[in-house]
Design a protein around this motif. Structure first.
Motif, short mmCIF file in Angstrom:
data_model
loop_
_atom_site.label_atom_id
_atom_site.label_comp_id
_atom_site.label_asym_id
_atom_site.label_seq_id
_atom_site.Cartn_x
_atom_site.Cartn_y
_atom_site.Cartn_z
N ALA A 48 -31.88 -29.55 -16.06
CA ALA A 48 -31.01 -28.39 -16.24
C ALA A 48 -31.82 -27.11 -16.30
CB ALA A 48 -30.19 -28.54 -17.53
N ALA A 49 -31.16 -26.01 -15.95
CA ALA A 49 -31.71 -24.67 -16.14
C ALA A 49 -30.87 -23.99 -17.21
CB ALA A 49 -31.66 -23.89 -14.83
N VAL A 50 -31.49 -23.65 -18.31
CA VAL A 50 -30.76 -23.09 -19.46
C VAL A 50 -31.05 -21.60 -19.56
CG1 VAL A 50 -30.49 -23.15 -21.96
CG2 VAL A 50 -30.80 -25.28 -20.68
N GLY A 51 -29.99 -20.80 -19.50
CA GLY A 51 -30.15 -19.36 -19.58
C GLY A 51 -29.55 -18.73 -20.80
N ASP A 52 -28.97 -19.54 -21.70
CA ASP A 52 -28.38 -18.99 -22.92
C ASP A 52 -28.57 -19.96 -24.07
OD1 ASP A 52 -25.70 -20.68 -23.28
OD2 ASP A 52 -25.90 -20.20 -21.15
N LYS A 53 -28.47 -19.46 -25.28
CA LYS A 53 -28.76 -20.25 -26.47
C LYS A 53 -27.79 -21.40 -26.66
CE LYS A 53 -30.65 -16.17 -28.80
NZ LYS A 53 -30.51 -15.23 -29.94
N LYS A 54 -26.52 -21.21 -26.35
CA LYS A 54 -25.52 -22.23 -26.59
C LYS A 54 -25.77 -23.49 -25.76
CE LYS A 54 -21.76 -19.12 -27.96
NZ LYS A 54 -20.39 -18.66 -27.65
N SER A 55 -26.28 -23.30 -24.54
CA SER A 55 -26.49 -24.45 -23.65
C SER A 55 -27.61 -25.36 -24.12
CB SER A 55 -26.79 -23.95 -22.23
OG SER A 55 -25.71 -23.20 -21.72
N LEU A 56 -28.51 -24.86 -24.96
CA LEU A 56 -29.62 -25.68 -25.44
C LEU A 56 -29.14 -26.91 -26.20
CD1 LEU A 56 -32.28 -23.11 -26.68
CD2 LEU A 56 -32.57 -24.80 -24.87
N SER A 57 -28.04 -26.76 -26.91
CA SER A 57 -27.53 -27.86 -27.73
C SER A 57 -27.00 -29.02 -26.89
CB SER A 57 -26.43 -27.35 -28.66
OG SER A 57 -25.33 -26.84 -27.90
N LEU A 58 -26.77 -28.79 -25.60
CA LEU A 58 -26.23 -29.84 -24.73
C LEU A 58 -27.31 -30.79 -24.23
CD1 LEU A 58 -23.81 -27.62 -22.58
CD2 LEU A 58 -23.28 -28.93 -24.65
N LEU A 59 -28.57 -30.41 -24.44
CA LEU A 59 -29.70 -31.23 -23.99
C LEU A 59 -30.44 -31.78 -25.19
CD1 LEU A 59 -31.08 -28.85 -21.24
CD2 LEU A 59 -30.03 -31.07 -20.81
N GLY A 60 -31.02 -32.96 -25.05
CA GLY A 60 -31.79 -33.49 -26.17
C GLY A 60 -31.98 -34.99 -26.08
N GLY A 61 -32.79 -35.51 -27.01
CA GLY A 61 -33.00 -36.95 -27.08
C GLY A 61 -34.46 -37.32 -26.91
N LEU A 62 -35.11 -36.81 -25.88
CA LEU A 62 -36.50 -37.15 -25.61
C LEU A 62 -37.44 -36.08 -26.19
CD1 LEU A 62 -36.21 -38.24 -21.86
CD2 LEU A 62 -36.50 -39.74 -23.85
#
Length: 245
Positions: A48-62
């Motif tokens: 993913a390409a994240v350009g805003d703070k809110k979208s960061l929460s959608l990625l994770g785990g590793l």
């Protein structure tokens, strides 16, 4: 630019000083183990390409590492070499091409770790990119290590000093409990016969500005010519993410 035989000798004389405390055999074993993690280059994937703070929460785990550096310092070329894909990250001579936090999974699904490419700082950087990067550092629980890239040819610039100092202050405020910091010296193939003196000066500048920074790794990954330092970067990433002891 191709590195000359004389320049290779200059760099290789410096390399052993960067890895004190480990025997040659243990370094070899660690490098081989790290390379296994990155071996299946075809499985590396853009997430993913994240350009805003809110979208960061959608990625994770590793577990994650993030790479930062002055615009046009060679981030994309380095990461393509580390991940083992020439075309995974777009390379450009135009500074400021990366404008988002770009997440790349390494290892066969579900993956072993994530490498994050951040927008470059400096004259071509934008305030909003810096705000997103700062938010990422402050809140990202998966973050294990920050790599800051310094150009061998240009040395430590004012923006490099500012970023390095800021990262050092954040580590000290956290007592080094969340993530660690390491410098990578890029484009060593651009060094001339006084390359060792230039490397020594950059090292001194790094430790003067950031006492918490781990010893730098010297790298070169030209499109044509000799590539070195990539195995050490892979090993450092693997150690930071807890995959290697």
């Amino acid at each position: 630019m191709l590195v000359s035989t004389a320049n290779v000798a200059v760099i290789l004389r410096v390399l052993p000083t960067l890895h004190t405390g480990s025997s040659g055999s243990s370094r070899c074993i660690s490098s081989k183990a790290a390379n296994v993690i990155f071996k299946d280059a075809k499985s590396a994937e853009f997430l993913a390409a994240v350009g805003d703070k809110k979208s960061l929460s959608l990625l994770g785990g590793l577990p994650e590492v993030v790479v930062t550096g002055r615009a046009n310092v060679g981030k994309s070329s380095l990461l393509n070499s580390v991940i083992g894909r020439r075309d995974l990250l777009f390379t450009s001579k135009k500074a400021g091409r990366t404008q988002t936090l770009n997440f790349f999974r390494v290892g066969s699904p579900p993956g072993r770790l994530v490498v994050v490419d951040s927008p470059g700082y400096g004259a071509r950087g934008r305030p909003e990119w810096g705000a997103l990067f700062d938010h990422y550092l402050e809140t990202r629980k998966q973050l294990c290590r920050v790599f800051i890239l310094i150009s061998a040819a240009h040395g430590m610039g004012a923006t490099d000093e500012a970023m390095l100092s800021s990262l050092d202050a954040q580590i000290q405020s956290l007592d080094g409990t969340r993530w660690t910091l390491q410098a990578i010296i890029t484009r060593a193939d651009a060094l001339q016969t006084n390359g060792r003196a230039q490397i020594n000066q950059i090292e001194q500048d790094i430790f003067r500005i950031s006492p918490t920074c781990l010893p730098p790794i010297i790298t070169s990954c030209p499109s044509k010519g000799i590539t070195f330092g990539i195995d050490e970067v892979r090993k450092s990433i693997s150690h930071a993410c807890g995959i290697l002891p």
